[in-house]
Design an enzyme around this catalytic site. Structure first.
Site, short mmCIF file in Angstrom:
data_model
loop_
_atom_site.label_atom_id
_atom_site.label_comp_id
_atom_site.label_asym_id
_atom_site.label_seq_id
_atom_site.Cartn_x
_atom_site.Cartn_y
_atom_site.Cartn_z
N HIS A 75 0.82 -1.22 0.00
CA HIS A 75 0.00 0.00 0.00
C HIS A 75 0.86 1.27 0.00
O HIS A 75 0.33 2.35 -0.25
CB HIS A 75 -1.02 -0.01 1.15
CG HIS A 75 -0.47 0.36 2.48
ND1 HIS A 75 -0.02 -0.56 3.40
CD2 HIS A 75 -0.27 1.57 3.06
CE1 HIS A 75 0.41 0.08 4.47
NE2 HIS A 75 0.26 1.36 4.29
N ASP A 124 -0.10 -7.60 1.61
CA ASP A 124 0.37 -6.21 1.60
C ASP A 124 1.90 -6.23 1.73
O ASP A 124 2.46 -6.05 2.81
CB ASP A 124 -0.28 -5.44 2.77
CG ASP A 124 -0.02 -3.95 2.68
OD1 ASP A 124 0.57 -3.51 1.68
OD2 ASP A 124 -0.42 -3.23 3.62
N SER A 222 4.32 2.31 8.23
CA SER A 222 3.95 1.28 7.25
C SER A 222 5.16 0.79 6.48
O SER A 222 6.01 1.60 6.09
CB SER A 222 2.94 1.85 6.26
OG SER A 222 1.67 1.78 6.81
C1 4AZ Z 1 -0.50 4.07 8.61
O1 4AZ Z 1 -1.36 4.87 8.27
C2 4AZ Z 1 -0.71 3.23 9.83
N1 4AZ Z 1 -1.73 1.49 14.37
C3 4AZ Z 1 0.27 2.34 10.22
C4 4AZ Z 1 0.06 1.57 11.33
C5 4AZ Z 1 -1.11 1.66 12.04
C6 4AZ Z 1 -2.09 2.55 11.66
C7 4AZ Z 1 -1.89 3.33 10.54
C8 4AZ Z 1 -1.32 0.80 13.23
O2 4AZ Z 1 0.56 3.96 7.98
#
Ligand code: 4AZ
Length: 278
Positions: A75, A124, A222
């Site tokens: 993503h 993902d 992420s």
């Molecule tokens: C994000 O938006 C994201 N709490 C990454 C991890 C989490 C929430 C959002 C987990 O990249």
């Protein structure tokens, strides 16, 4: 919700004020939690950490798994925007505002499995081939092998997540320094229940949280690694909000299928995107 509205309507101004105070308090409590609930890691203690940047701004984490290959979340491709021209992988960083020890490399190609779904969050995972090989050095840049096990993790396993993501659930700026947080593997059924099966937590996903410190990955984390007992077992996929124990962090778990896919892509260094059906 309707019932809740009715309670507010009938509760009168006193209840409304109390609720307002409660929500302001909750907001204040939220901004205390830093990943969220984590701590700055020892500089260069994770020399495989990659900051993926668009026009010099951090957008996603990643892990250097070979001298020319970075593993991240599928993503993140959406976060990168239209052109890979503007995306760079930064290696050897601790503070993102310092270029000491860092190597900046352009992206040659992305590889996303054909089975990745933005809706179900399945598979993902994304491989990035860098334009050139990075220089491996003992100081700041090293590769981290993906765990070869492919086996599931036991509930309660203690793991660590690292990244330059926001340190406050309400924040928007990435952290300057690399942060780490301790999170524990959660029961899949419980996690499924927390998320109301949206998304369904498959065998190739993991949920992890930290009830004591409300530690969690957050926006910008992420694609970054999840390490359990030093093994690189998964990566940050997402979740709803950050630091809420009832909405745990969701991770891609490297299953046998993923391992085969990774090795196949690297071996063939294929030139097309969206290669391979998992
Ligand atoms: C994000 O938006 C994201 N709490 C990454 C991890 C989490 C929430 C959002 C987990 O990249």
């Amino acid at each position: 919700m309707e019932r809740f509205n009715r309670i507010i309507r009938f509760g009168g101004p006193l209840l409304q004020t109390a609720l307002l105070i409660a929500s302001v308090w909750k907001l204040a409590a939220c901004s205390e939690v830093t990943i969220v609930g984590g701590h700055e890691v020892k500089p260069h203690s994770r020399p495989w950490m990659v900051s993926l940047q668009v026009k010099n701004s951090h957008v996603c984490g990643g892990t250097l798994i070979r001298d020319q290959w970075v593993l991240t979340a599928a993503h993140c491709k959406g976060v990168f925007g239209e052109s890979k021209k503007f995306v760079e992988a930064v290696l050897g960083a601790h503070s993102l505002t310092s270029s000491k020890n860092t190597q900046r490399v352009a992206i040659e190609e992305y590889y996303v499995p054909g089975t990745y779904s933005d809706r179900t969050k399945e598979d993902d995972i994304m491989l990035i081939k860098l334009k050139m090989k990075v220089k491996i050095n003992s100081k700041a840049v090293k590769v981290k092998e993906v765990s070869k096990s492919g086996k599931d993790l036991q509930v309660g396993t203690q793991c660590q997540v690292t990244g330059w993501g926001v340190v406050s659930a309400t924040g928007s700026m990435p952290s300057d320094t690399l942060q780490g947080a301790e999170v524990d593997i959660l029961d899949r059924k419980l996690c499924d229940c927390f998320y109301n099966r949206n998304p369904v937590i498959t065998q190739d996903m993991l949920c992890a949280s930290n009830n004591k410190r409300q530690a969690d990955a957050c926006k910008g984390d992420s694609g970054g690694p999840l390490e359990c007992k030093k093994a690189f077992v998964g990566l940050v996929s997402g979740g709803l909000g950050c630091g809420n124990p009832k909405k745990p962090g969701v991770y891609t778990r490297f299953s046998k299928r993923h391992l085969d896919w990774i090795h196949k892509i690297i071996k063939h260094q294929s030139n097309t995107t969206n290669v391979g059906i998992l």
